[in-house]
Design an enzyme around this catalytic site. Sequence first.
Site, short mmCIF file in Angstrom:
data_model
loop_
_atom_site.label_atom_id
_atom_site.label_comp_id
_atom_site.label_asym_id
_atom_site.label_seq_id
_atom_site.Cartn_x
_atom_site.Cartn_y
_atom_site.Cartn_z
CG ASP A 90 -0.27 -0.01 2.53
OD1 ASP A 90 0.93 0.31 2.58
OD2 ASP A 90 -0.92 -0.32 3.53
CB SER A 91 0.22 4.65 -1.06
OG SER A 91 -0.84 5.12 -0.24
N GLY A 93 -0.60 5.90 2.83
CA GLY A 93 -1.55 6.97 3.08
C GLY A 93 -2.53 6.66 4.19
CD GLN A 193 -10.30 6.71 -1.35
OE1 GLN A 193 -11.40 6.64 -0.80
NE2 GLN A 193 -9.25 6.03 -0.91
N GLY A 227 -11.64 3.39 0.63
CA GLY A 227 -12.60 4.13 1.44
C GLY A 227 -13.85 3.36 1.79
CG ASP A 277 -6.00 -5.75 1.78
OD1 ASP A 277 -5.68 -5.41 2.93
OD2 ASP A 277 -6.56 -4.97 0.97
CB CYS A 317 -6.46 -26.31 7.17
SG CYS A 317 -7.13 -26.30 8.84
CG HIS A 346 -9.36 -23.21 10.52
ND1 HIS A 346 -9.86 -24.30 9.84
CD2 HIS A 346 -10.42 -22.37 10.70
CE1 HIS A 346 -11.16 -24.14 9.64
NE2 HIS A 346 -11.53 -22.98 10.15
#
EC number: 2.4.2.29
Length: 383
Positions: A90-91, A93, A193, A227, A277, A317, A346
């Site tokens: 990420d940036s 920010g 945004q 956002g 993410d 798993c 898990h």
Amino acid sequence: MLNFDLLTTDGLARRGRMTLNHGVVETPIFMPVGTYGAVKAMSPVELKDIGAQIILGNTFHLWLRPALEVIDAHKGLHGFVGWDKPMLTDSGGFQVFSLGDLRKITEEGVHFASPINGDRLFLSPEISMQIQRRLNSDIVMQFDECTPYQIDGRPATEAEAAASMRMSLRWAQRSRNEFERERNPNALFGIVQGGMFEPLRDESLAGLQAIDADAGGQGFGGYAIGGLSVGEPKEDMIRVLQHVAPRLPANKPHYLMGVGTPEDLVAGVAAGIDMFDCVMPTRNARNGWLFTRFGDIKIKNAVHRNDPRPLDETCGCYTCRNFSRAYLHHLQRVGEILGARLNTIHNLHYYLELMADMRTAIESHSFAVFRARFAADRARGAL
């Protein structure tokens, strides 16, 4: 470098393939979050074992610690963390804007006090691009201002959201200019945004597409929606998602930042999202909140004290193959580190398998059937 092949669709759901400098990513995909260069409680080998294809690093935190000179000595973030597959950064920010009174926003960038030692620091689109170039992440995010849902305890007004969004657009152009000046061989993503306001989201996307077009269609390798999941009601998140996602360029990957629950991932894929993410699976794992096909389990609850069953009998798993709910309950109650590790294995396995199942459903053009079964299974609840 980023090549994106849209292999097939089912409604708005997309099955794609991204080719990046460090490998191929099958989409839709979930990206485990490694804020400080490590996915909490997981080794790189374990991440590969559960099917992780790409992980996320945090520009802001890695810039402050261990500092870029340390990472430079390892020829970038991949060498430093021992991960040879793709990475996204990420940036910085979002973290800077989360500092509240410790930061001051100007057109040039953000002045802030280091949360580590109080040193005065400055982060701008140009500096963010320079940091991410040195990290050598496969996907670089533009520097933006994440419009908060609330300002001074009330929802942001349309005027406030507009000012923030237009600042992000100007910063997108500066990010693109610096990315090009640095001759970064990786991919830059723009971020849409505009808060909860559809017309502002449309304006933001149009502005990013203009930057992209000015660069001959090579301005951005992909488009993100930022956002969301910042405190707004769920219905507002879904409304904005369903408005923006179908309008994103079809020939480039779509990334929904910081989202979310299993239900959010399915809703996102249904709207046309390719990448997600979120810290939820790892954070919840450490707190004993475990996701399963049939609902969520709070493993610390006394009902699990003598339960010999695995968390989920349908899960393959390492945790579910080898350990009982009773053992995981015991580890959680006594605070054993192994408990956090097994829980994390898990939860991340569940998220990554969910994405794999969605890829298969889209390929077979049975996503609607999958979605209905997913909702019914989750509503049943873990027994």
